[in-house]
Scaffold this active site. Structure first.
Site, PDB file in Angstrom:
ATOM      1  N   HIS A 282      44.120 -34.305  39.709  1.00 12.52           N
ATOM      2  CA  HIS A 282      43.297 -34.768  40.482  1.00 12.52           C
ATOM      3  C   HIS A 282      42.396 -36.210  40.199  1.00 12.52           C
ATOM      4  O   HIS A 282      42.141 -36.484  39.161  1.00 12.52           O
ATOM      5  CB  HIS A 282      42.282 -33.624  40.457  1.00 12.52           C
ATOM      6  N   PRO A 283      42.238 -36.750  41.535  1.00 13.60           N
ATOM      7  CA  PRO A 283      41.818 -38.222  41.152  1.00 13.60           C
ATOM      8  C   PRO A 283      40.081 -38.098  41.100  1.00 13.60           C
ATOM      9  O   PRO A 283      39.585 -39.350  41.391  1.00 13.60           O
ATOM     10  CB  PRO A 283      42.238 -38.942  42.605  1.00 13.60           C
ATOM     11  N   CYS A 284      39.385 -37.021  41.057  1.00 15.59           N
ATOM     12  CA  CYS A 284      37.997 -37.074  41.164  1.00 15.59           C
ATOM     13  C   CYS A 284      37.300 -38.063  39.918  1.00 15.59           C
ATOM     14  O   CYS A 284      36.228 -38.627  40.168  1.00 15.59           O
ATOM     15  CB  CYS A 284      37.325 -35.720  40.816  1.00 15.59           C
ATOM     16  N   ARG A 285      38.022 -38.549  38.843  1.00 16.67           N
ATOM     17  CA  ARG A 285      37.158 -39.264  37.764  1.00 16.67           C
ATOM     18  C   ARG A 285      37.836 -40.534  37.718  1.00 16.67           C
ATOM     19  O   ARG A 285      37.638 -41.453  36.732  1.00 16.67           O
ATOM     20  CB  ARG A 285      37.562 -38.548  36.660  1.00 16.67           C
ATOM     21  N   HIS A 286      38.952 -40.860  38.523  1.00 16.64           N
ATOM     22  CA  HIS A 286      39.508 -42.144  38.438  1.00 16.64           C
ATOM     23  C   HIS A 286      38.548 -43.212  38.472  1.00 16.64           C
ATOM     24  O   HIS A 286      38.670 -44.417  37.712  1.00 16.64           O
ATOM     25  CB  HIS A 286      40.941 -42.203  39.396  1.00 16.64           C
TER      26      HIS A 286
END
Length: 340
Positions: free
Chosen positions: A288-292
């Protein structure tokens, strides 16, 4: 329950991504996000420096208009995975001892301190040396004569006696007439014996192989392979990693089998099963890219403090570096090193 929550979130994000306008103005330095054009530029840089990665067009029915038709996502195939994550975390912390606790820097840790004590104690009480301490005791007590005797096979002495015996009788014997030996039929008899012996040995080897397979011989490395995809997430405006795994025989891995290759801090939380937006088919594992963007922003600050600057074209090279925390046993990272 967690799978249901992830499915609901995935559907909600699909709607949000559809409603989110395409980012046109670069905000890379401010927030760590990418425009589609910057994603393509970073992808071209990755493909140039690491040719195992290639662009893919995906299914024509799922083409995203904000990306070039022939550069919808990046893919690399047949990436090896030699170990499960659980095999990396087998250290017993109860064996540790902090040495020099008064050290203001925290001292240092002897990771197998109590294993040595336990091994020595076990060797003295059990009648046989065992563990690290027992092995050390045996090495110290060995003499050169004992080492030589242990190294020499049991049959070597017999062969040495035969070799050192009287060979004059053999030298004085008349040489065998090979033509007469072949005409006698004994050569064929020897061939029959050798064939039978070989078949018997082969069946024994086959049996041993099946036994080792049934018992799960730990000396055999079961190598899995993964196909990795990197897509552009329009909602989070960052790259997104997708994975699909295969067994040593080429069969697709189950969800639980793939989760065994992901960090357990991220499995079923950060890593979920979703549909790759550019392909039709079964769900794939996705990070999941929410913190990238947040991670990338922190890295840019660290680099700038060292007097350097991180370019947007290097984004995916850095992205692959911090993905290793999630999939540490998948050997995909053949890119260049960075000093942060």
């Amino acid at each position: 329950m967690q799978s249901l929550i992830n499915a609901v979130k995935s559907k909600g994000l699909e709607v949000a991504e559809y409603m989110t306008p395409v980012l046109r103005e670069s905000k890379f330095k401010e927030t760590g996000v990418l425009t589609p054009e910057e994603f393509v530029a970073a992808g071209d840089f990755l493909v140039h420096h690491c040719p195992t990665w290639q662009w893919s067009a995906g299914d024509a029915s799922r083409t995203k208009p904000h990306l070039p038709p022939d550069k919808q996502f990046l893919i690399t195939r047949n990436v090896p995975c030699y170990r499960r994550v659980a095999q990396m975390d087998c250290h017993d912390r109860s064996l540790e001892k902090v040495v020099d606790e008064a050290d203001p820097d925290g001292g240092w840790v002897d990771t197998h301190h109590f294993a040595q004590e336990g091994g020595a104690a076990g060797g003295s009480s059990g009648g046989g040396a065992s563990g690290v301490g027992g092995l050390a005791d045996r090495v110290q007590d060995m003499s050169m004569d004992e080492a030589a005797a242990a190294a020499a096979p049991a049959g070597a002495a017999g062969r040495a006696e035969d070799a050192g015996g009287d060979d004059d009788d053999d030298d004085n014997e008349e040489a065998v007439d090979m033509e007469a030996f072949a005409n006698s039929g004994m050569l064929e008899d020897d061939a029959v014996v050798m064939t039978a012996g070989g078949a018997e040995a082969g069946s024994g080897a086959a049996g041993a192989g099946s036994d080792s397979g049934a018992c799960g011989d730990q000396s055999i490395v079961q190598t899995r392979t993964y196909d990795l995809h990197i897509t552009y997430d329009k909602y989070y405006q960052t790259p997104r990693m997708w994975l699909v795994g295969y067994s040593e025989q080429g069969a697709p891995l189950s969800v639980d089998q793939m989760y065994a290759d992901f960090s357990q801090d991220h499995a079923k939380k950060t890593v979920t099963m979703e549909t790759q937006p550019h392909l039709t088919g079964p769900p794939m594992a996705s990070v999941h890219p929410c913190r990238h963007a947040e991670v990338m922003k922190r890295l840019m600050v660290t680099v700038s403090e060292g007097g350097r600057e991180l370019g947007v074209h290097q984004y995916l090279l850095i992205f692959l570096k911090f993905m290793q925390a999630v999939i540490p046993t998948i050997e995909y990272d053949y890119t260049r090193n960075f000093e942060l």
